[in-house]
Design a protein around this motif. Structure first.
Motif, PDB file in Angstrom:
ATOM      1  N   MET A  44       0.673  -1.406   0.020  1.00  8.84           N
ATOM      2  CA  MET A  44       0.419  -0.238  -0.027  1.00  8.84           C
ATOM      3  C   MET A  44       0.784   1.383   0.467  1.00  8.84           C
ATOM      4  SD  MET A  44      -2.816  -1.116   0.163  1.00  8.84           S
ATOM      5  CE  MET A  44      -4.280  -0.787   1.176  1.00  8.84           C
ATOM      6  N   SER A  45       0.420   2.117  -0.672  1.00  4.36           N
ATOM      7  CA  SER A  45       1.153   3.650  -0.779  1.00  4.36           C
ATOM      8  C   SER A  45       0.570   4.332  -1.486  1.00  4.36           C
ATOM      9  CB  SER A  45       2.712   3.005  -1.908  1.00  4.36           C
ATOM     10  OG  SER A  45       2.221   3.189  -3.450  1.00  4.36           O
ATOM     11  N   ILE A  46       0.541   5.948  -0.838  1.00  6.12           N
ATOM     12  CA  ILE A  46       0.025   6.733  -1.336  1.00  6.12           C
ATOM     13  C   ILE A  46       0.407   6.927  -2.365  1.00  6.12           C
ATOM     14  CG2 ILE A  46      -0.428   9.610  -0.912  1.00  6.12           C
ATOM     15  CD1 ILE A  46      -1.654   7.748   1.148  1.00  6.12           C
ATOM     16  N   GLU A  47      -0.095   7.374  -3.952  1.00  7.13           N
ATOM     17  CA  GLU A  47      -0.158   7.831  -4.981  1.00  7.13           C
ATOM     18  C   GLU A  47      -1.229   9.455  -5.339  1.00  7.13           C
ATOM     19  OE1 GLU A  47       0.423   3.601  -6.671  1.00  7.13           O
ATOM     20  OE2 GLU A  47      -1.493   4.239  -6.957  1.00  7.13           O
ATOM     21  N   GLY A  95      -4.079   9.729  -2.571  1.00 10.45           N
ATOM     22  CA  GLY A  95      -4.866   8.424  -2.089  1.00 10.45           C
ATOM     23  C   GLY A  95      -3.931   7.264  -1.798  1.00 10.45           C
ATOM     24  N   GLU A  96      -4.342   6.246  -0.353  1.00  9.26           N
ATOM     25  CA  GLU A  96      -3.514   5.127  -1.106  1.00  9.26           C
ATOM     26  C   GLU A  96      -4.405   4.403  -2.197  1.00  9.26           C
ATOM     27  OE1 GLU A  96      -2.678   2.185   2.032  1.00  9.26           O
ATOM     28  OE2 GLU A  96      -2.034   4.294   2.540  1.00  9.26           O
ATOM     29  N   ASN A  97      -2.931   4.243  -2.771  1.00  4.94           N
ATOM     30  CA  ASN A  97      -3.315   3.575  -4.331  1.00  4.94           C
ATOM     31  C   ASN A  97      -4.699   3.907  -5.115  1.00  4.94           C
ATOM     32  OD1 ASN A  97      -1.632   0.864  -3.719  1.00  4.94           O
ATOM     33  ND2 ASN A  97      -3.309   0.283  -2.492  1.00  4.94           N
TER      34      ASN A  97
END
Ligand code: CDP
Ligand code: MG
Length: 140
Positions: free
Chosen positions: A1-4, A79-81
């Motif tokens: 999971m990462s902020i994109e 946001g997340e993904n």
């Protein structure tokens, strides 16, 4: 999971029908945050540049005419993904194939006038955000 971050466009068929607010609500309700946003109308030259990956497709000319036919709202969503989440919320390109509850299933007029654009990969998101936004226009 990462902020994109991803590039979103609310297309002319949607701005014409006063659907900007309803579409933005879909993004915000799903947890995406608007960190950059403006409304503009592309020139033919700008449209051809944005859609250059589709230059050889049969629908290219009509697509360019459609995207310049009215105003668009361009957004940076975070946001997340965010990239895959946004693609999930907008639904399949052809609204007749889109899952009910997605933006395209609920609002699109046709495969061309399908209400929204969303970046399809991290690389395209970076390039498409840079196409429309300067650093100073994106909230950190
Ligand atoms: O937007 P998306 O990534 O889902 O689809 P695309 O394959 O990257 O195509 C870009 C845009 O071209 C679509 O969103 C449609 O507006 C348009 N298109 C079209 O007019 N006719 C098609 N057969 C396919 C796409
Ligand atoms: Mg695409």
């Amino acid at each position: 999971m990462s902020i994109e971050r991803t590039l979103s466009i609310i297309k002319p068929d949607a701005t014409r029908r006063n659907l900007i607010g309803k579409i933005i609500a879909r993004f915000e309700d799903a947890g995406l945050r608007i960190v950059g946003q403006k409304q503009l109308q592309l020139t033919r030259k700008q449209a051809e540049k944005f859609y250059f990956v589709h230059a050889e497709k049969s629908f290219f000319n009509n697509l360019c005419e459609f995207i310049i036919s009215g105003s668009i709202v361009v957004q940076v969503l975070e946001g997340e993904n965010a990239i895959s989440l946004n693609r999930k919320i907008i639904g399949a390109t052809d609204p007749s194939n889109a899952i009910p509850g997605t933006i395209r299933a609920d609002f699109a007029e046709s495969v061309e006038a399908n209400s929204v654009h969303g970046s399809d990969s991290p690389e395209n998101a970076t390039n498409e955000i840079a196409f429309f936004f300067a650093q100073i226009e994106i909230i950190n």
